[in-house]
Design a protein around this motif. Structure first.
Motif, PDB file in Angstrom:
ATOM      1  N   LEU A 234      -5.499   6.167  -1.720  1.00 18.74           N
ATOM      2  CA  LEU A 234      -4.610   5.066  -1.396  1.00 18.74           C
ATOM      3  C   LEU A 234      -4.479   4.149  -2.604  1.00 18.74           C
ATOM      4  O   LEU A 234      -5.430   3.954  -3.357  1.00 18.74           O
ATOM      5  CB  LEU A 234      -5.136   4.273  -0.206  1.00 18.74           C
ATOM      6  CG  LEU A 234      -5.430   5.055   1.070  1.00 18.74           C
ATOM      7  CD1 LEU A 234      -5.892   4.094   2.167  1.00 18.74           C
ATOM      8  CD2 LEU A 234      -4.237   5.855   1.516  1.00 18.74           C
TER       9      LEU A 234
ATOM     10  N   VAL B 298      -4.849   2.918  10.467  1.00 19.18           N
ATOM     11  CA  VAL B 298      -3.973   2.246   9.507  1.00 19.18           C
ATOM     12  C   VAL B 298      -4.888   1.526   8.525  1.00 19.18           C
ATOM     13  O   VAL B 298      -5.779   0.774   8.931  1.00 19.18           O
ATOM     14  CB  VAL B 298      -3.021   1.260  10.186  1.00 19.18           C
ATOM     15  CG1 VAL B 298      -2.177   0.536   9.142  1.00 19.18           C
ATOM     16  CG2 VAL B 298      -2.120   1.993  11.188  1.00 19.18           C
TER      17      VAL B 298
ATOM     18  N   ARG C  85      -9.497  -1.124   7.823  1.00 16.36           N
ATOM     19  CA  ARG C  85      -8.744  -0.145   8.593  1.00 16.36           C
ATOM     20  C   ARG C  85      -8.781  -0.522  10.070  1.00 16.36           C
ATOM     21  O   ARG C  85      -9.693  -1.211  10.528  1.00 16.36           O
ATOM     22  CB  ARG C  85      -9.294   1.260   8.396  1.00 16.36           C
ATOM     23  CG  ARG C  85     -10.716   1.473   8.916  1.00 16.36           C
ATOM     24  CD  ARG C  85     -11.211   2.861   8.516  1.00 16.36           C
ATOM     25  NE  ARG C  85     -12.547   3.121   9.030  1.00 16.36           N
ATOM     26  CZ  ARG C  85     -13.247   4.219   8.744  1.00 16.36           C
ATOM     27  NH1 ARG C  85     -12.735   5.150   7.932  1.00 16.36           N
ATOM     28  NH2 ARG C  85     -14.452   4.389   9.261  1.00 16.36           N
TER      29      ARG C  85
ATOM     30  N   TYR D 235      -5.429  -1.100   5.433  1.00 15.76           N
ATOM     31  CA  TYR D 235      -4.843  -2.316   4.897  1.00 15.76           C
ATOM     32  C   TYR D 235      -5.559  -2.742   3.621  1.00 15.76           C
ATOM     33  O   TYR D 235      -6.795  -2.725   3.547  1.00 15.76           O
ATOM     34  CB  TYR D 235      -4.951  -3.450   5.902  1.00 15.76           C
ATOM     35  CG  TYR D 235      -4.177  -3.249   7.175  1.00 15.76           C
ATOM     36  CD1 TYR D 235      -4.780  -2.654   8.281  1.00 15.76           C
ATOM     37  CD2 TYR D 235      -2.852  -3.660   7.286  1.00 15.76           C
ATOM     38  CE1 TYR D 235      -4.074  -2.466   9.465  1.00 15.76           C
ATOM     39  CE2 TYR D 235      -2.138  -3.475   8.449  1.00 15.76           C
ATOM     40  CZ  TYR D 235      -2.751  -2.876   9.540  1.00 15.76           C
ATOM     41  OH  TYR D 235      -2.054  -2.699  10.699  1.00 15.76           O
TER      42      TYR D 235
ATOM     43  N   GLN E  23       1.044  -4.370   4.270  1.00 13.35           N
ATOM     44  CA  GLN E  23       1.636  -3.988   5.544  1.00 13.35           C
ATOM     45  C   GLN E  23       0.910  -2.811   6.200  1.00 13.35           C
ATOM     46  O   GLN E  23       1.127  -2.523   7.375  1.00 13.35           O
ATOM     47  CB  GLN E  23       3.116  -3.615   5.356  1.00 13.35           C
ATOM     48  CG  GLN E  23       3.383  -2.200   4.853  1.00 13.35           C
ATOM     49  CD  GLN E  23       2.996  -1.971   3.404  1.00 13.35           C
ATOM     50  OE1 GLN E  23       2.668  -2.910   2.670  1.00 13.35           O
ATOM     51  NE2 GLN E  23       3.033  -0.716   2.972  1.00 13.35           N
TER      52      GLN E  23
ATOM     53  N   GLY F 225      -0.878   7.002   2.068  1.00 11.74           N
ATOM     54  CA  GLY F 225      -1.338   7.532   3.348  1.00 11.74           C
ATOM     55  C   GLY F 225      -0.618   8.813   3.713  1.00 11.74           C
ATOM     56  O   GLY F 225       0.336   9.221   3.052  1.00 11.74           O
TER      57      GLY F 225
ATOM     58  N   CYS G 254      -2.788   0.239  -3.845  1.00  6.58           N
ATOM     59  CA  CYS G 254      -2.283  -1.057  -3.411  1.00  6.58           C
ATOM     60  C   CYS G 254      -1.838  -1.805  -4.660  1.00  6.58           C
ATOM     61  O   CYS G 254      -2.672  -2.146  -5.512  1.00  6.58           O
ATOM     62  CB  CYS G 254      -3.363  -1.826  -2.673  1.00  6.58           C
ATOM     63  SG  CYS G 254      -2.937  -3.533  -2.279  1.00  6.58           S
TER      64      CYS G 254
ATOM     65  N   THR H 209      -0.944   1.314   5.610  1.00  6.61           N
ATOM     66  CA  THR H 209      -0.491   2.691   5.438  1.00  6.61           C
ATOM     67  C   THR H 209      -1.290   3.585   6.386  1.00  6.61           C
ATOM     68  O   THR H 209      -2.507   3.448   6.482  1.00  6.61           O
ATOM     69  CB  THR H 209      -0.615   3.145   3.974  1.00  6.61           C
ATOM     70  OG1 THR H 209      -0.032   4.446   3.818  1.00  6.61           O
ATOM     71  CG2 THR H 209      -2.061   3.175   3.493  1.00  6.61           C
ATOM     72  N   GLN H 210      -0.598   4.476   7.075  1.00  6.41           N
ATOM     73  CA  GLN H 210      -1.246   5.303   8.091  1.00  6.41           C
ATOM     74  C   GLN H 210      -1.953   6.486   7.449  1.00  6.41           C
ATOM     75  O   GLN H 210      -1.375   7.220   6.625  1.00  6.41           O
ATOM     76  CB  GLN H 210      -0.201   5.822   9.081  1.00  6.41           C
ATOM     77  CG  GLN H 210      -0.751   6.770  10.137  1.00  6.41           C
ATOM     78  CD  GLN H 210      -1.632   6.083  11.151  1.00  6.41           C
ATOM     79  OE1 GLN H 210      -1.268   5.034  11.685  1.00  6.41           O
ATOM     80  NE2 GLN H 210      -2.787   6.670  11.443  1.00  6.41           N
TER      81      GLN H 210
ATOM     82  N   GLU I 153       0.828  -1.204   0.000  1.00  3.99           N
ATOM     83  CA  GLU I 153       0.000   0.000   0.000  1.00  3.99           C
ATOM     84  C   GLU I 153       0.866   1.259   0.000  1.00  3.99           C
ATOM     85  O   GLU I 153       2.009   1.248   0.470  1.00  3.99           O
ATOM     86  CB  GLU I 153      -0.903   0.068   1.246  1.00  3.99           C
ATOM     87  CG  GLU I 153      -1.815  -1.105   1.455  1.00  3.99           C
ATOM     88  CD  GLU I 153      -1.275  -2.102   2.455  1.00  3.99           C
ATOM     89  OE1 GLU I 153      -2.066  -2.793   3.106  1.00  3.99           O
ATOM     90  OE2 GLU I 153      -0.036  -2.173   2.575  1.00  3.99           O
ATOM     91  N   SER I 154       0.285   2.333  -0.489  1.00  2.00           N
ATOM     92  CA  SER I 154       0.916   3.641  -0.431  1.00  2.00           C
ATOM     93  C   SER I 154      -0.164   4.709  -0.488  1.00  2.00           C
ATOM     94  O   SER I 154      -1.330   4.410  -0.781  1.00  2.00           O
ATOM     95  CB  SER I 154       1.907   3.827  -1.575  1.00  2.00           C
ATOM     96  OG  SER I 154       1.240   3.770  -2.820  1.00  2.00           O
TER      97      SER I 154
END
Length: 121
Positions: free
Chosen positions: A20, A93, A38, A95, A113, A9, A22, A115-116, A6-7
Motif C-alpha cells: 500500500l 479497509v 484498518r 487507512y 479515504q 489495495g 499513501c 483502500t480495500q 491511499e492506493s
C-alpha cells in the motif's frame, strides 16, 4: 494541512503480498508521524503500524508483526505498508493517518479515504 491518498489495495490469495502507498500533499509531511489503521466489516478501526517523521522508528500491532513493514520516503511525501504472507483475517479497509505517533485513531489529525484489501482463502 495535509491531504492523504491511499492506493495499492486489491484482491489477493492468502500467502501473497501487497504494498500500500499513501501520498501526502502539503509541506508538513516530513514533520509528522504517520500510521496505518484498518477496519473490517462490523469491527472497530484498529491500529496496524506507525512510523516517526524521520523513519528511524516503527511500531506494529502484534497481529501484523513480522509480516507487515511500514516505511516512508520523505522526498516523495509517501508512506508505504508492505504486507507479506497475507491471511483472510487481514481483509479490511486500510487507512493512512497523519499527524500522530500513537496507536489510537483519535491521536491522528489527517486521514485518507481508505483502500480495500481482500484476502481470499
Amino acid at each position: 494541512q495535509v491531504q492523504l491518498v491511499e492506493s495499492g489495495g486489491g484482491l489477493v490469495q492468502a500467502g501473497n503480498s501487497l504494498r500500500l502507498s499513501c501520498v501526502a500533499s502539503g509541506r508538513a509531511f516530513s514533520s509528522t508521524g504517520m500510521g496505518w489503521f484498518r477496519q473490517a466489516p462490523g469491527k472497530e478501526r484498529e491500529f496496524v503500524a506507525v512510523i516517526n517523521r524521520s523513519g528511524s522508528s516503527t511500531y506494529y500491532a502484534d497481529s501484523v508483526k513480522g509480516g507487515f513493514t511500514i516505511s516512508r520516503d520523505n522526498a516523495r511525501n509517501t508512506v508505504y505498508l508492505q504486507m507479506n504472507s497475507l491471511k483472510p483475517e487481514d481483509t479490511a479497509v486500510y487507512y493512512c493517518a497523519g499527524g500522530g505517533l500513537g496507536t489510537k485513531a483519535d491521536e491522528y489529525y489527517y486521514w485518507g479515504q481508505g483502500t480495500q484489501v481482500t484476502v481470499s482463502s
